[in-house]
Design a protein around this motif. Structure first.
Motif, PDB file in Angstrom:
ATOM      1  N   UNK A  86       1.011  -1.180  -0.073  1.00  0.00           N
ATOM      2  CA  UNK A  86      -0.179  -0.001  -0.083  1.00  0.00           C
ATOM      3  C   UNK A  86       0.857   1.125  -0.079  1.00  0.00           C
ATOM      4  N   UNK A  87       2.014   1.158   0.743  1.00  0.00           N
ATOM      5  CA  UNK A  87       2.869   2.404   0.882  1.00  0.00           C
ATOM      6  C   UNK A  87       3.921   2.364  -0.121  1.00  0.00           C
ATOM      7  N   UNK A  88       3.866   1.431  -1.105  1.00  0.00           N
ATOM      8  CA  UNK A  88       4.801   1.599  -2.203  1.00  0.00           C
ATOM      9  C   UNK A  88       4.142   1.417  -3.656  1.00  0.00           C
ATOM     10  N   UNK A  89       3.375   2.531  -3.646  1.00  0.00           N
ATOM     11  CA  UNK A  89       2.931   2.705  -4.879  1.00  0.00           C
ATOM     12  C   UNK A  89       1.656   1.850  -5.437  1.00  0.00           C
ATOM     13  N   UNK A  90       1.000   1.086  -4.669  1.00  0.00           N
ATOM     14  CA  UNK A  90      -0.104   0.022  -4.893  1.00  0.00           C
ATOM     15  C   UNK A  90      -1.067   0.590  -5.954  1.00  0.00           C
ATOM     16  N   UNK A  91      -1.274   1.986  -5.490  1.00  0.00           N
ATOM     17  CA  UNK A  91      -2.424   2.634  -6.089  1.00  0.00           C
ATOM     18  C   UNK A  91      -1.970   3.135  -7.798  1.00  0.00           C
ATOM     19  N   UNK A  92      -0.575   3.125  -7.901  1.00  0.00           N
ATOM     20  CA  UNK A  92      -0.252   3.652  -9.217  1.00  0.00           C
ATOM     21  C   UNK A  92      -0.258   2.319 -10.090  1.00  0.00           C
ATOM     22  N   UNK A  93      -0.231   1.043  -9.333  1.00  0.00           N
ATOM     23  CA  UNK A  93      -0.126  -0.196  -9.947  1.00  0.00           C
ATOM     24  C   UNK A  93      -1.526  -0.608 -10.422  1.00  0.00           C
ATOM     25  N   UNK A  94      -2.310  -0.404  -9.513  1.00  0.00           N
ATOM     26  CA  UNK A  94      -3.780  -0.424  -9.460  1.00  0.00           C
ATOM     27  C   UNK A  94      -4.183   0.238 -10.789  1.00  0.00           C
ATOM     28  N   UNK A  95      -4.027   1.583 -10.793  1.00  0.00           N
ATOM     29  CA  UNK A  95      -4.299   2.201 -12.022  1.00  0.00           C
ATOM     30  C   UNK A  95      -4.147   1.600 -13.366  1.00  0.00           C
TER      31      UNK A  95
END
Ligand code: FES
Length: 159
Positions: A86-95
């Motif tokens: 979550x704190x290592x760019x999970x959101x970027x990967x999800x997008x």
């Protein structure tokens, strides 16, 4: 029912219809199904054979993330959403995944190629952000890695 009842009965017999073996029973039954899930019809059948409620079957399926009550795509992508990822760019990967696959988390593509879901930590924190595709772990993910992985899974020869 997609799984062969003869094989299901063999599994039930192997575990002596024991409630305490419900997880391995469901795992093995799920493996029989190409779409990697326990259908409602199958849940009903197992419940009747084991003389337990269908609710008990669904409790186990819901609790145990490796069990599914809906059909999965050929490639089951599980994106870790635990703390380290979550704190290592999970959101970027999800997008990047959502954009490459054209589906949201929790969905299966229309061509049944991909299912995208969250999963809790599976021990690949040292290479976070990480995801699993079927049982293969992909770590140190970046947007370009996602493009390349999805492209390979689709069988594209050009990148
Ligand atoms: S927190 Fe993502 S694999 Fe451990």
């Amino acid at each position: 029912m997609t799984a062969d009842i003869f094989d299901v009965n063999k599994i039930l017999k192997k575990y002596e219809y024991k409630d305490s073996s419900l997880i391995p029973i469901l795992q093995e039954v799920q493996k029989l199904n190409e779409e990697k899930y326990i259908s409602e019809e199958m849940a009903k059948y197992i419940a009747a054979e084991m003389k337990i409620s269908k609710t008990r079957i669904y409790e186990v399926i819901t609790f145990f993330s490796a069990l599914n009550d809906k059909p999965k795509g050929k490639y089951f992508i599980q994106l870790c959403n635990s703390t380290v990822c979550e704190i290592t760019d999970k959101d970027l990967i999800e997008n990047a995944l959502v954009s490459e696959l054209g589906i949201q988390v929790g969905e299966t593509s229309q061509d049944k190629m991909f299912t995208l879901e969250y999963t809790p930590c599976f021990g690949a924190c040292d290479v976070s952000p990480a995801m699993r595709v079927n049982k293969v772990v992909y770590g140190n993910l970046t947007e370009s890695k996602i493009k390349s992985i999805v492209s390979k899974l689709r069988g594209d020869t050009h990148e």
